[in-house]
Scaffold this motif. Structure first.
Motif, PDB file in Angstrom:
ATOM      1  N   UNK A   1       0.692  -1.247   0.041  1.00  0.00           N
ATOM      2  CA  UNK A   1       0.041   0.054  -0.112  1.00  0.00           C
ATOM      3  C   UNK A   1       0.726   1.376   0.152  1.00  0.00           C
ATOM      4  N   UNK A   2       2.078   1.081   0.512  1.00  0.00           N
ATOM      5  CA  UNK A   2       3.189   2.298   0.451  1.00  0.00           C
ATOM      6  C   UNK A   2       3.488   2.667  -0.793  1.00  0.00           C
ATOM      7  N   UNK A   3       3.237   1.816  -1.702  1.00  0.00           N
ATOM      8  CA  UNK A   3       3.639   2.076  -3.329  1.00  0.00           C
ATOM      9  C   UNK A   3       2.461   2.655  -3.948  1.00  0.00           C
ATOM     10  N   UNK A   4       1.262   2.807  -3.484  1.00  0.00           N
ATOM     11  CA  UNK A   4       0.149   3.289  -4.295  1.00  0.00           C
ATOM     12  C   UNK A   4      -0.462   4.739  -3.865  1.00  0.00           C
ATOM     13  N   UNK A   5       0.343   5.438  -2.799  1.00  0.00           N
ATOM     14  CA  UNK A   5      -0.235   6.537  -2.443  1.00  0.00           C
ATOM     15  C   UNK A   5       0.058   7.591  -3.806  1.00  0.00           C
ATOM     16  N   UNK A   6      -0.846   8.742  -3.520  1.00  0.00           N
ATOM     17  CA  UNK A   6      -1.414   9.665  -4.663  1.00  0.00           C
ATOM     18  C   UNK A   6      -0.161  10.348  -5.131  1.00  0.00           C
ATOM     19  N   UNK A   7       0.142  10.625  -6.527  1.00  0.00           N
ATOM     20  CA  UNK A   7       1.204  11.599  -6.845  1.00  0.00           C
ATOM     21  C   UNK A   7       2.663  10.960  -7.183  1.00  0.00           C
ATOM     22  N   UNK A   8       2.689   9.737  -6.640  1.00  0.00           N
ATOM     23  CA  UNK A   8       4.083   9.107  -7.134  1.00  0.00           C
ATOM     24  C   UNK A   8       5.184   9.731  -6.177  1.00  0.00           C
ATOM     25  N   UNK A   9       6.148   8.892  -6.239  1.00  0.00           N
ATOM     26  CA  UNK A   9       7.332   9.265  -5.384  1.00  0.00           C
ATOM     27  C   UNK A   9       8.156  10.386  -5.939  1.00  0.00           C
ATOM     28  N   UNK A  10       8.980  11.082  -5.147  1.00  0.00           N
ATOM     29  CA  UNK A  10       9.049  10.913  -3.718  1.00  0.00           C
ATOM     30  C   UNK A  10       7.774  11.657  -2.926  1.00  0.00           C
ATOM     31  N   UNK A  11       7.172  10.964  -2.000  1.00  0.00           N
ATOM     32  CA  UNK A  11       6.010  11.379  -1.210  1.00  0.00           C
ATOM     33  C   UNK A  11       6.440  12.577  -0.349  1.00  0.00           C
ATOM     34  N   UNK A  12       5.504  13.476  -0.385  1.00  0.00           N
ATOM     35  CA  UNK A  12       5.763  14.613   0.732  1.00  0.00           C
ATOM     36  C   UNK A  12       5.535  14.079   2.091  1.00  0.00           C
ATOM     37  N   UNK A  13       6.147  14.781   2.985  1.00  0.00           N
ATOM     38  CA  UNK A  13       5.957  14.652   4.381  1.00  0.00           C
ATOM     39  C   UNK A  13       4.531  14.711   4.819  1.00  0.00           C
ATOM     40  N   UNK A  14       3.717  15.606   4.446  1.00  0.00           N
ATOM     41  CA  UNK A  14       2.483  15.990   4.538  1.00  0.00           C
ATOM     42  C   UNK A  14       1.401  14.694   3.939  1.00  0.00           C
ATOM     43  N   UNK A  15       1.972  14.230   2.953  1.00  0.00           N
ATOM     44  CA  UNK A  15       0.908  13.048   2.322  1.00  0.00           C
ATOM     45  C   UNK A  15       1.257  11.903   3.330  1.00  0.00           C
ATOM     46  N   UNK A  16       2.493  11.639   3.681  1.00  0.00           N
ATOM     47  CA  UNK A  16       2.604  10.434   4.576  1.00  0.00           C
ATOM     48  C   UNK A  16       1.910  10.469   5.725  1.00  0.00           C
ATOM     49  N   UNK A  17       1.958  11.705   6.304  1.00  0.00           N
ATOM     50  CA  UNK A  17       1.388  12.079   7.514  1.00  0.00           C
ATOM     51  C   UNK A  17      -0.250  11.654   7.373  1.00  0.00           C
ATOM     52  N   UNK A  18      -0.649  12.240   6.284  1.00  0.00           N
ATOM     53  CA  UNK A  18      -2.299  12.084   6.176  1.00  0.00           C
ATOM     54  C   UNK A  18      -2.512  10.696   5.915  1.00  0.00           C
ATOM     55  N   UNK A  19      -1.690   9.902   5.303  1.00  0.00           N
ATOM     56  CA  UNK A  19      -2.053   8.632   4.889  1.00  0.00           C
ATOM     57  C   UNK A  19      -1.810   7.484   5.896  1.00  0.00           C
ATOM     58  N   UNK A  20      -0.972   7.713   6.953  1.00  0.00           N
ATOM     59  CA  UNK A  20      -0.424   6.803   7.750  1.00  0.00           C
ATOM     60  C   UNK A  20      -1.766   6.231   8.677  1.00  0.00           C
ATOM     61  N   UNK A  21      -1.570   4.972   8.977  1.00  0.00           N
ATOM     62  CA  UNK A  21      -2.832   4.304   9.774  1.00  0.00           C
ATOM     63  C   UNK A  21      -3.984   5.058   9.386  1.00  0.00           C
ATOM     64  N   UNK A  22      -4.441   5.287   8.142  1.00  0.00           N
ATOM     65  CA  UNK A  22      -5.813   5.832   7.669  1.00  0.00           C
ATOM     66  C   UNK A  22      -6.231   4.885   6.603  1.00  0.00           C
ATOM     67  N   UNK A  23      -7.755   4.881   6.486  1.00  0.00           N
ATOM     68  CA  UNK A  23      -8.336   4.006   5.488  1.00  0.00           C
ATOM     69  C   UNK A  23      -7.753   4.880   4.216  1.00  0.00           C
ATOM     70  N   UNK A  24      -7.553   3.869   3.188  1.00  0.00           N
ATOM     71  CA  UNK A  24      -7.213   4.368   1.869  1.00  0.00           C
ATOM     72  C   UNK A  24      -5.926   4.858   1.758  1.00  0.00           C
TER      73      UNK A  24
END
Length: 251
Positions: free
Chosen positions: A137-160
């Protein structure tokens, strides 16, 4: 069950943020997440502290409760680790230290597995075929790598988003889990992403790395990683070297 493993810090780094713990009928690996430079995690402890405490708490659960479902044991280990530093650290901080978890356990003719975040397990079936258990699931966050710190914060331990062992015990129930008959498997590989980059970046197949683990051992896998890192480099978004852990089990 015969278990061999190797774990090594990235060259030039003083501490290994991976961890391995095992017993007669189980093994677990952890890959602690390195905090970005300058980020306040809200925690007075470093990542090795987190993974060692998480491993110790998980090991106690696996040893004492061999039939309890793996997500329950992992949730208890996360809760116990949180309790160990709740009085000194801000567990509500979105950058609190975290770790992947992969567990394999043999019991009563069955092999149970759990994978939380990107430390996969590869099961080698008795007929030689492979079954990959990969929480990508870490490979499928929106926007593609490198992920921003803000995106990781918003996505960690959250549905989706993605789930990891940190300060949310419920994350354990989002892991990939299952069981197979002991008579249907002959071996298994557990690896952190410091090893799986052989497949992801350097052109190896899962069949190749399983064969290497089975014949030459986990130490050779890590040697191949270091050689590839030196000769081929890494993607621009990635660390040149990473801590690396591989475990091979056979029956």
């Amino acid at each position: 069950m015969h278990i061999t493993y190797e774990t090594a810090a990235a060259p030039g780094r003083p501490h290994n943020e991976d961890y391995v713990i095992g017993g007669p009928t189980w093994i677990a690996i952890f890959d602690g997440a390195t905090a970005p430079t300058g980020v306040d995690s809200g925690c007075k402890h470093d990542v090795p502290w987190l993974v060692s405490h998480l491993a110790g708490n998980l090991g106690r659960g696996l040893a004492a409760e061999p039939a309890v479902p793996l997500p329950d044991i992992l949730a208890g280990a996360i809760s116990a680790t949180m309790a160990a530093h709740a009085d000194t650290c801000d567990l509500g901080n979105p950058d609190s230290p975290s770790s992947t978890v992969a567990i394999l356990r043999q019991r009563d003719g069955v092999v149970d597995y759990l994978v939380l975040c990107d430390s996969p397990i590869v099961l080698q079936r008795a007929d030689g075929a492979l079954a990959l258990v990969d929480d990508d699931r870490t490979d499928h966050l929106p926007g593609g790598r490198p992920y921003s710190l803000e995106l990781v914060r918003a996505s960690r331990n959250r549905p989706g988003g993605f789930w990891v062992a940190s300060t949310v015990p419920e994350a354990a129930y989002e892991a990939l889990t299952g069981s197979v008959g002991l008579d249907t498997v002959s071996g298994a590989l557990l690896a952190t992403d410091g090893v799986t980059r052989l497949v992801e970046w350097y052109g190896h197949s899962w069949e190749q790395i399983v064969d290497t683990a089975a014949t030459a051992g986990p130490t050779e896998l890590i040697a191949q990683v270091r050689q590839a890192e030196q000769e081929q480099g890494t993607p621009a978004f990635a660390k040149r070297h990473d801590d690396a852990t591989a475990v091979w089990l056979s029956w």
